[in-house]
Enzyme design. Structure first.
Site, PDB file in Angstrom:
ATOM      1  N   SER A 125      31.871  27.071  -4.701  1.00 17.46           N
ATOM      2  CA  SER A 125      31.061  25.792  -4.812  1.00 17.46           C
ATOM      3  C   SER A 125      32.098  24.748  -4.733  1.00 17.46           C
ATOM      4  CB  SER A 125      30.427  25.533  -6.247  1.00 17.46           C
ATOM      5  OG  SER A 125      29.855  24.197  -6.373  1.00 17.46           O
ATOM      6  N   TYR A 150      30.207  26.716 -15.924  1.00 13.71           N
ATOM      7  CA  TYR A 150      29.781  27.052 -14.928  1.00 13.71           C
ATOM      8  C   TYR A 150      30.935  27.028 -13.525  1.00 13.71           C
ATOM      9  CZ  TYR A 150      27.912  26.290 -10.089  1.00 13.71           C
ATOM     10  OH  TYR A 150      27.668  26.460  -8.764  1.00 13.71           O
ATOM     11  N   LYS A 154      33.487  29.672 -11.272  1.00 14.77           N
ATOM     12  CA  LYS A 154      33.589  29.586  -9.784  1.00 14.77           C
ATOM     13  C   LYS A 154      35.126  29.575  -9.627  1.00 14.77           C
ATOM     14  CE  LYS A 154      29.430  30.006  -8.732  1.00 14.77           C
ATOM     15  NZ  LYS A 154      29.061  31.585  -8.133  1.00 14.77           N
TER      16      LYS A 154
HETATM   17  C1  UD1 Z   1      25.024  20.200  -9.104  1.00 18.84           C
HETATM   18  C2  UD1 Z   1      26.136  20.548  -9.898  1.00 18.84           C
HETATM   19  C3  UD1 Z   1      27.103  21.531  -9.277  1.00 18.84           C
HETATM   20  C4  UD1 Z   1      26.309  22.520  -8.694  1.00 18.84           C
HETATM   21  C5  UD1 Z   1      25.037  22.301  -7.914  1.00 18.84           C
HETATM   22  C6  UD1 Z   1      24.285  23.480  -7.551  1.00 18.84           C
HETATM   23  C7  UD1 Z   1      26.204  18.744 -11.816  1.00 18.84           C
HETATM   24  C8  UD1 Z   1      27.209  17.982 -12.357  1.00 18.84           C
HETATM   25  N1  UD1 Z   1      26.979  19.582 -10.608  1.00 18.84           N
HETATM   26  O1  UD1 Z   1      25.510  19.439  -8.270  1.00 18.84           O
HETATM   27  O2  UD1 Z   1      28.282  21.919  -9.884  1.00 18.84           O
HETATM   28  O3  UD1 Z   1      27.122  23.526  -7.723  1.00 18.84           O
HETATM   29  O4  UD1 Z   1      24.278  21.320  -8.660  1.00 18.84           O
HETATM   30  O5  UD1 Z   1      23.294  23.054  -6.725  1.00 18.84           O
HETATM   31  O6  UD1 Z   1      25.328  19.338 -12.240  1.00 18.84           O
HETATM   32  N2  UD1 Z   1      20.258  12.934  -9.439  1.00 18.84           N
HETATM   33  C9  UD1 Z   1      19.538  12.009  -9.740  1.00 18.84           C
HETATM   34  N3  UD1 Z   1      18.250  12.588 -10.355  1.00 18.84           N
HETATM   35  C10 UD1 Z   1      17.925  13.655 -10.674  1.00 18.84           C
HETATM   36  C11 UD1 Z   1      18.893  14.579 -10.396  1.00 18.84           C
HETATM   37  C12 UD1 Z   1      19.824  14.328  -9.668  1.00 18.84           C
HETATM   38  O7  UD1 Z   1      19.597  10.766  -9.493  1.00 18.84           O
HETATM   39  O8  UD1 Z   1      16.988  13.797 -11.317  1.00 18.84           O
HETATM   40  C13 UD1 Z   1      21.397  12.704  -8.455  1.00 18.84           C
HETATM   41  C14 UD1 Z   1      22.705  13.339  -9.177  1.00 18.84           C
HETATM   42  O9  UD1 Z   1      23.232  12.194 -10.077  1.00 18.84           O
HETATM   43  C15 UD1 Z   1      23.562  13.399  -8.211  1.00 18.84           C
HETATM   44  C16 UD1 Z   1      22.767  13.735  -6.844  1.00 18.84           C
HETATM   45  O10 UD1 Z   1      21.466  13.467  -7.425  1.00 18.84           O
HETATM   46  O11 UD1 Z   1      24.327  12.155  -7.794  1.00 18.84           O
HETATM   47  C17 UD1 Z   1      22.621  15.295  -6.683  1.00 18.84           C
HETATM   48  O12 UD1 Z   1      22.595  15.975  -7.986  1.00 18.84           O
HETATM   49  P1  UD1 Z   1      22.334  17.543  -8.083  1.00 18.84           P
HETATM   50  O13 UD1 Z   1      21.172  17.699  -6.991  1.00 18.84           O
HETATM   51  O14 UD1 Z   1      22.035  17.814  -9.547  1.00 18.84           O
HETATM   52  O15 UD1 Z   1      23.562  18.111  -7.559  1.00 18.84           O
HETATM   53  P2  UD1 Z   1      25.028  17.950  -7.945  1.00 18.84           P
HETATM   54  O16 UD1 Z   1      25.105  17.162  -9.255  1.00 18.84           O
HETATM   55  O17 UD1 Z   1      25.967  17.169  -6.835  1.00 18.84           O
END
Ligand code: UD1
Length: 340
Positions: A125, A150, A154
């Site tokens: 990842s 997690y 990795k």
């Molecule tokens: C997350 C994990 C990462 C993992 C990946 C797997 C965290 C901090 N990181 O990545 O380690 O490998 O998932 O897919 O959890 N967001 C919103 N609202 C929501 C959900 C997300 O605004 O309800 C935003 C988050 O703040 C982020 C972006 O969307 O900026 C992407 O979020 P997400 O899909 O959870 O992925 P990551 O956090 O990048």
């Protein structure tokens, strides 16, 4: 040629099984169904017309793992997806994550030595980079202290493989560092099946559009980015799946430079949370209910990949756009909402 896909009923695993079958590989899946559903086997079969082999094995059960490799003599390569992946849960249950993600890896690698299976692809990842110093991120960027158990699994997983590759020169492996996988198969037969409330952005978006969730929370609009929301590199799961096939073929064709390599697998393009929301609305003609809330702990500002190494060495490049992925994710969501 027989390929073992662990976690092959999961989101990325199932799309990779399809990509392998489409290239003529004979696939056997190991999955413990902890975060997947047996119906995915039907979905795969509908797309390719071939039912993959399936063994409901928990890879933490070492005797069962040994028994599997005693029964299957002709496995040429392993693509290892089976792992737990919820960042928040890993903070609550670190030992479960270390057991699930590392013991299983060790048991597989031991059996590979035992049975002289040489080719291994590992799901890693971009989380290993933490908050990057430079963008886009290249594979030479430093691996930062992990922000969660997690993420640590990795990093340690890659180290275990690196050490194994050093000790056994015949062993060949590639770790693929995924950026943010989204989307679903365009057929609508397989996609993501999040358990409970989705933690990731796109499943939350599609469930909100489907009326399963009241509104989407945008985690922070005060990031130092053009629109204030965080930026990620969202890659279509079908493109991601194909990267596994080309990585496996690099091993099978003996074209590796060294016997353990890592590649970034993303699109090379960053999109903000607001861009995802707006694109989802545009491509699907739907208004999304959302509100801005505070930042989520542990989130980084901006992450996107430099994918030139994968392009040069693997001859792989993402073909599909974020818009394609949002269209396919919505098609899939509508299908599963209807059938539940
Ligand atoms: C997350 C994990 C990462 C993992 C990946 C797997 C965290 C901090 N990181 O990545 O380690 O490998 O998932 O897919 O959890 N967001 C919103 N609202 C929501 C959900 C997300 O605004 O309800 C935003 C988050 O703040 C982020 C972006 O969307 O900026 C992407 O979020 P997400 O899909 O959870 O992925 P990551 O956090 O990048």
């Amino acid at each position: 040629m027989k390929i073992l896909v662990t976690g092959g009923l999961g989101f990325i695993g199932s799309h990779t099984v399809v990509a392998l079958q489409e290239k003529g590989y004979d696939v056997v899946i190991i999955d413990n169904l902890s975060n997947s559903d047996i119906s995915v086997l039907e979905g795969i079969t509908k797309i390719t017309g071939i039912r993959p082999g399936f063994e409901a094995i928990d890879l933490r059960d070492k005797p069962k793992v040994i028994d599997f490799f005693n029964r299957y003599h002709n496995i040429e390569g392993i693509i290892h997806f089976a792992a737990s992946k919820a960042v928040g849960e890993s903070v609550q249950k670190p030992l479960l994550y270390y057991e699930n993600n590392l013991n299983t890896l060790i048991y597989l690698l031991q059996q590979m030595q035992e049975k002289a299976i040489r080719n291994f692809i590992f799901s890693s990842s971009c989380t290993v980079y933490g908050e990057p110093d430079d963008l886009p991120i290249t594979e030479t960027a430093p691996v930062k202290p992990a922000l969660s158990p997690y993420g640590n699994t990795k990093q340690i997983g890659e180290e275990i493989i690196r050490d194994t590759a050093k000790a056994y020169p015949l062993f060949k492996s590639i770790a693929l560092r995924y950026f943010n996988p989204i989307g679903a198969h365009p057929s609508g037969y397989i996609g993501e099946l999040p358990l409970g409330i989705p933690q990731n952005l796109v499943p939350f978006v599609t469930q909100t559009a489907a009326g399963i969730r009241k509104e989407l929370s945008v985690f922070g609009d005060d990031y130092p980015t053009p629109d204030g929301t965080a930026i990620r590199d969202y890659i279509h799961v079908v493109d991601l799946a194909e990267s596994h096939v080309v990585a496996l073929e690099r091993l099978l064709n003996n074209t590796q430079k060294v016997n353990f390599e890592v590649f970034n697998i993303g699109t090379g393009r960053g999109s903000s949370v607001m861009e995802i929301i707006k694109s989802f609305e545009n491509v699907n003609g739907i208004k999304l209910n959302y509100k801005i809330t505070g930042r989520r702990e542990g989130d980084v500002t901006a992450v996107w990949a430099d994918t030139s190494l994968a392009e040069k060495e693997l001859g792989w490049k993402a073909r599909l756009t974020m818009e394609d992925a949002l269209r396919d994710a919505w098609r899939w969501q509508q299908k599963i909402s209807k059938s539940s």
